[in-house]
Design an enzyme around this catalytic site. Structure first.
Site, mmCIF file in Angstrom:
data_model
loop_
_atom_site.group_PDB
_atom_site.id
_atom_site.type_symbol
_atom_site.label_atom_id
_atom_site.label_comp_id
_atom_site.label_asym_id
_atom_site.label_seq_id
_atom_site.Cartn_x
_atom_site.Cartn_y
_atom_site.Cartn_z
ATOM 1 N N ASN A 70 -31.829 52.053 58.201
ATOM 2 C CA ASN A 70 -31.640 51.471 56.816
ATOM 3 C C ASN A 70 -30.382 50.795 56.925
ATOM 4 O O ASN A 70 -29.251 50.891 57.140
ATOM 5 C CB ASN A 70 -31.212 52.756 55.890
ATOM 6 C CG ASN A 70 -30.814 52.186 54.400
ATOM 7 O OD1 ASN A 70 -31.013 50.763 54.019
ATOM 8 N ND2 ASN A 70 -30.561 53.047 53.576
ATOM 9 N N ARG A 106 -36.215 50.717 56.243
ATOM 10 C CA ARG A 106 -36.350 50.569 54.902
ATOM 11 C C ARG A 106 -36.039 48.994 54.631
ATOM 12 O O ARG A 106 -35.170 48.397 54.943
ATOM 13 C CB ARG A 106 -35.117 51.308 54.181
ATOM 14 C CG ARG A 106 -34.644 50.957 52.934
ATOM 15 C CD ARG A 106 -33.557 51.346 52.177
ATOM 16 N NE ARG A 106 -33.529 51.405 50.666
ATOM 17 C CZ ARG A 106 -32.587 50.930 50.132
ATOM 18 N NH1 ARG A 106 -31.122 51.302 50.778
ATOM 19 N NH2 ARG A 106 -32.625 50.877 48.837
ATOM 20 N N HIS A 114 -35.852 51.809 44.574
ATOM 21 C CA HIS A 114 -35.644 53.223 44.874
ATOM 22 C C HIS A 114 -37.333 53.881 44.831
ATOM 23 O O HIS A 114 -37.201 54.891 44.549
ATOM 24 C CB HIS A 114 -35.064 53.797 43.569
ATOM 25 C CG HIS A 114 -33.662 53.442 43.597
ATOM 26 N ND1 HIS A 114 -33.089 53.669 42.162
ATOM 27 C CD2 HIS A 114 -32.733 53.373 44.532
ATOM 28 C CE1 HIS A 114 -31.761 53.390 42.393
ATOM 29 N NE2 HIS A 114 -31.614 53.235 43.624
ATOM 30 N N ARG A 135 -22.942 48.858 38.140
ATOM 31 C CA ARG A 135 -23.813 47.703 37.510
ATOM 32 C C ARG A 135 -24.090 48.036 36.155
ATOM 33 O O ARG A 135 -24.190 49.146 35.614
ATOM 34 C CB ARG A 135 -25.264 47.551 38.052
ATOM 35 C CG ARG A 135 -25.379 47.362 39.510
ATOM 36 C CD ARG A 135 -26.677 47.340 40.251
ATOM 37 N NE ARG A 135 -26.468 47.046 41.734
ATOM 38 C CZ ARG A 135 -27.583 48.025 42.212
ATOM 39 N NH1 ARG A 135 -27.974 48.978 41.627
ATOM 40 N NH2 ARG A 135 -27.196 48.069 43.654
ATOM 41 N N GLU A 195 -35.140 60.228 51.212
ATOM 42 C CA GLU A 195 -35.770 58.906 51.273
ATOM 43 C C GLU A 195 -36.126 58.819 52.879
ATOM 44 O O GLU A 195 -37.025 58.087 53.074
ATOM 45 C CB GLU A 195 -34.995 57.690 50.896
ATOM 46 C CG GLU A 195 -35.132 57.796 49.380
ATOM 47 C CD GLU A 195 -33.769 56.871 48.967
ATOM 48 O OE1 GLU A 195 -32.654 57.390 48.660
ATOM 49 O OE2 GLU A 195 -33.927 55.782 48.180
#
Ligand code: AMP
Length: 444
Positions: free
Chosen positions: A42, A131, A220, A281, A424
């Site tokens: 990743n 990823r 996601h 965010r 993940e």
């Protein structure tokens, strides 16, 4: 183009050499017998996270992180996990000092793995799974990487300027280290490509939207796919039989509505800025706020971008982006922390309500990621008052801390509320391994 479902069961020890059709019907031949390991990478702009897994039993052999790449104080933390008693991570090793770029970072990772007898030159390594944040509309399934795939990931940089360049750097570096090894891209957007057009479209001029690839992609996806499937397992049902609302609440946060295993709506959009309130965010906001900040406050587009992505959400409202800190301050009576918590919960409730309407019938609402898995107060508050929707939390069950998937609603509740830890890396490893070890055909 659609792939057949990716199996998630353990695989036999021997993987025969096989031909792997890619998205564009090109082929790659895997090289090894008994190759059952997958390295998951990743790659961020200044970091690389990695895990090495053995797909015979999905066990972790090693995990680690390189951070602050390019700075004087780079750091590599490597944890061997394959040999007891180090299986608990006790053998952790750390390197500090400048690691100049991603190539140097991956070489350092390769050295650490080699010290554990897990080197990248091992014939047991079947593939590297990357990823990749943005796969646009083209990449709806995990895809074996070649020059053409890399060019398309590059073409998507305008819609993922922070992520895709870093992902590409990781891919290029890994390919240069092991050019013979299949490398697979697993896209964060892929799970959401099943969204119906009316959920994916913004209500703006179609020609302008299409000219600039503006639509709701969602992110996601690897987590939403994994967690929705695990939830079906928890309910003892096939994914095709259940409708699930997944709440991935980490530092970034997103909700998705999954009907019969397929995503039908998700809260993130063109970028990960839309939707829920996140650590830094804003999530949903009237777009006119942006014009207002530009015209009235004289802010530049970059300043507004920074404000909404880095200085908003929990940190904007309270000064802290960590839910643990917010909760601590709430307990002390801090008003701004309480406001941040309340705004966060209010937005979550709105999405639970909206996705209940989108799905019509909801079998489970499931919490995952750092906040969702750990913050009992968030789970309790976000379903409080939603009894009309069949939702309730059992206080005793909700208070239990566990790394296992678990139901936290009372037995009498119409809708199951659950906590399902996300994974993940495992999902990327499984999808990667399924692609390189199976001689399955993807529709072109
Ligand atoms: P993730 O992005 O999934 O790694 O989640 C990271 C976030 O999870 C952190 O920023 C924290 O806000 C949150 N988190 C982690 N542990 C806890 C906890 N015990 N209680 C509340 N929030 C937590």
């Amino acid at each position: 183009m659609r792939a057949t479902a990716v199996p998630t069961t353990a695989v036999p020890a021997t993987a025969v050499p096989t031909t792997v059709p890619t998205e564009g019907a090109r082929s790659v031949t895997t090289h090894a017998t008994r190759a059952t390991r997958v390295l998951v990478l990743n790659s961020g702009s200044s970091s690389v996270k990695y895990q090495l897994l053995d797909m015979r039993d999905s066990s972790r052999l090693a995990a680690g992180l390189v951070e602050r790449i390019g700075e004087e104080n780079s750091r590599l933390v490597h944890t061997p996990l394959h040999t007891p008693p180090a299986g608990d991570g006790a053998g952790k090793r750390e390197r500090t000092g400048r690691i100049a770029d991603h190539a140097a970072a991956l070489e350092a990772v390769a050295e650490e793995l080699a010290r554990d007898g897990l080197g990248l030159d091992s014939p047991e390594l079947a593939a590297i799974g990357h990823r990749v944040v943005h796969g646009g509309l083209r990449f709806t399934v995990p895809t074996v990487i070649d020059e053409d795939v890399m060019a398309e990931i590059e073409r998507l940089v305008p819609v993922a300027p922070l992520h895709n360049p870093a992902n590409l750097t990781g891919i290029r570096t890994a390919r240069s280290l092991r050019p013979d090894l299949p490398q697979v891209a697993v896209f964060d957007t892929a799970f959401h490509t099943t969204m119906p057009e009316y959920a994916a479209r913004y209500a703006i001029d179609v020609e302008t939207a299409d000219a600039h690839r503006i639509r709701r992609y969602g992110f996601h996806g690897t987590s939403h796919a994994y967690v929705s499937r695990k939830t079906a397992e928890l309910l003892g049902k096939d994914p095709s039989e259940v409708n699930v609302i997944v709440l991935h609440l980490g530092n970034g946060a997103s909700a998705s509505a999954v009907a019969g295993g397929r995503c039908v709506d998700t809260s993130m959009g063109l970028t990960p800025l839309e939707g829920l309130v996140m650590g830094t965010r804003s999530g949903d906001i009237d777009p006119a706020v942006i014009f207002h900040l530009k015209r009235v406050a004289g802010m530049s587009v970059d300043e507004i971008d920074e404000l909404l992505n880095k200085k908003s959400g929990l940190v904007g409202l309270s000064g802290d982006n960590d839910m643990r800190e917010i909760r601590r301050r709430v307990e002390e009576g801090d008003e701004r922390a309480k406001l941040a918590f309340d705004v966060y919960i209010h937005r979550l409730k709105k999405y639970i309500g909206a996705y209940s309407a989108v799905l019509g019938r909801v079998d489970a609402v499931v919490f995952t990621a750092g906040v969702g898995e750990n913050a009992a107060e968030v789970r309790e508050a976000s379903v409080a008052g939603l009894e009309q929707l069949g939702l309730a939390v059992d206080a005793g069950r909700n208070a239990v801390r566990s790394g296992e998937p678990r139901i936290i609603s009372p037995d009498s509740a119409r809708v199951v509320v659950a906590v399902v830890p996300t994974d993940e890396e495992l999902e990327i490893a499984q999808q990667t391994f399924a692609l390189v070890s199976d001689n399955r055909t993807l529709d072109a």
